[in-house]
Design an enzyme around this catalytic site. Sequence first.
Site, PDB file in Angstrom:
ATOM      1  N   ASP A  34      -5.274  13.540  60.859  1.00 37.12           N
ATOM      2  CA  ASP A  34      -6.532  14.034  60.312  1.00 37.12           C
ATOM      3  C   ASP A  34      -6.269  14.551  58.901  1.00 37.12           C
ATOM      4  O   ASP A  34      -5.307  15.306  58.679  1.00 37.12           O
ATOM      5  CB  ASP A  34      -7.089  15.146  61.206  1.00 37.12           C
ATOM      6  N   GLU A 127     -10.043  10.402  59.943  1.00 40.78           N
ATOM      7  CA  GLU A 127      -9.172  10.452  61.118  1.00 40.78           C
ATOM      8  C   GLU A 127      -8.722   9.046  61.500  1.00 40.78           C
ATOM      9  O   GLU A 127      -9.474   8.080  61.362  1.00 40.78           O
ATOM     10  CB  GLU A 127      -9.892  11.104  62.298  1.00 40.78           C
TER      11      GLU A 127
END
Length: 612
Positions: A34, A127
């Site tokens: 992330d 992500e």
Amino acid sequence: MDDSVLQSSRNMESSSSTYTDIDGDHPKAIIHIDIDCFYAQVEMVRNPELRGAPLGIQQKNIVVTSNYEARSFGVKKCMLVSDAMKVCPNMKLVNGEDLHNYRTASNKIFAVLQCWKCPVEKLGMDENFIDVTNLVQEKLKSVNTAGLAVSGHTYSEPSMECPCGCHARLRIASQIASEMRKKIFDDLGYTTCAGIAHNKLLAKLICPLHKPNDQTTIYPEHGTSFMSTLSSVRSIPSIGSKTTETLISHKIITVSDLQEAPLEVLKKIFSSDMAVRLKNLGLGEDNTPVKQTGKPQSIGLEDSFKTVSVKSEVEDKFSALLQRLLVLMREDGRIPVSLRVTLRKRDAKRLSSHRESRQAQISPSIFTLNNGLLTVTDAGQQKLMSIVMRLFNKLIDLSKPFHLTLVGLAFTKFQERMTGRSSIVNYFMNDISVQSVLNLQNDCDTSATSMDYSAVSPSSSTTTDLSDAEVEPSPKKPKKVNWIAKRRCLAKEEVASPSKLKVGELRLNSKELEKVSELRLNSRDRSLTPRASPAKDNLSDASDSMKDIEEGACEDCPSYVDKEVFNALPDEMQQELKAMWKNPAGADKPRSSPRKNKAKTNTIMKYFVPQK
């Protein structure tokens, strides 16, 4: 001891005790990466002067995200700009309504992760899931796992080694995750956090535990206890708002509540499959694979606002969205063939907002290719806007007041600009095959043999002139293209392709019998008698061109007959010709055929006896 702690302890003991019974239960190694405060980082990388100071990304009147300096003052995600400026007066704001730079940065990060040759699945723009199972297996062959330590943090140290070897695999995966994060920072300047686990669910949920710029590994036996710490079932990915409302209505609020809920109770609320799925998610079990991300199935944009109640304002917003959408379409390179319109209506009767969509097919001819880029003319844009407003009119009853809080446009169902097997040529010729009956030699110069079969794909580099090829559907070999190259003789009389002939047209008429008889008699003393007819001239040339034909192919065939061509004829026709050659006098018999006055000009003799 607290009940929740006791339950977590029991789950851990239960998980550990199952190791002796389960072998190879946790074979995968999944990394979830992330990007820290993604929008803000993109702006800080583009403008280094923004680093070190509180920064917020503004869309409309909302701060959609901020950097960690601003968060330390109390700025939260999706906070009103007015409220954010109260808690952090020195915060700098950057307009982030145009997502172009963020999409570009996301694609660059995705490209970096592709360097490890592992499946990479994008989740939004910031992500990514990476399945490093195969890479870990390769490293196991050359790495001593005895002294291998975890890179980054560990959620909890294991009490014993899992017999399936997952602990060693996850340690190696943590090293790979560290390498990936370092390369992203070195190449692009973005800091990241990572979660490492044996499935996607735990990898994603454990990822933000030590944000920013760090990573955490969780072992399989701690999955259940970790999930029990989540305060709401809504925290579990794939559990949406409606499912959450249903669970809450049945007193299932936290993930711990979901773990303790009997499966039979869940099956009464949901379908059997859904109940099992929810139960497994609550326990931290997930077998969802990492799917390699390709090009998106749709490209869309949305614009949200407080309220719009006038058609002209809606049209202006759609027009602005369309201009931005065409830029994304040009970057994607595919031709869209469907357009979707989405509206969100304000409804006081419903607690949650709801969306409605309509879509329509669009003609690919609206898009043109200019210097390798897809473009749309002004007329094409007007056509697209007319389609948009037509769909809008289907969604909204203009005779009644309406209040919209969001409009969206999306291109869906794309077609590629391709050549070769997927080109327009292959589209038209997909179910066509060329059937050749004969490819005959004559007095023209040709290098083809008598029966020249070739199979040339439309995508082949071989150039074949198909202007003369005769094509007809092949019931035996669909979706296969067999091309037969045929030379045209411009100096001689054009002969129709044999594939045009019907069976009835391959019969010999009496005139041809007379000609064959004459040729047979004259061929005996050709070397002594001067050539007196054009047919004999052609016959002599044809016989010279047939010297390479193998002897013995047809013992009864005259010398002027191409034996390979004769052998390619149907057996009935061969017998008819052999009988005629053995009894040439039969040609003098009266003609009794009812078709005696309808002699065919395009017959088989045209190929045995070339004419000028």
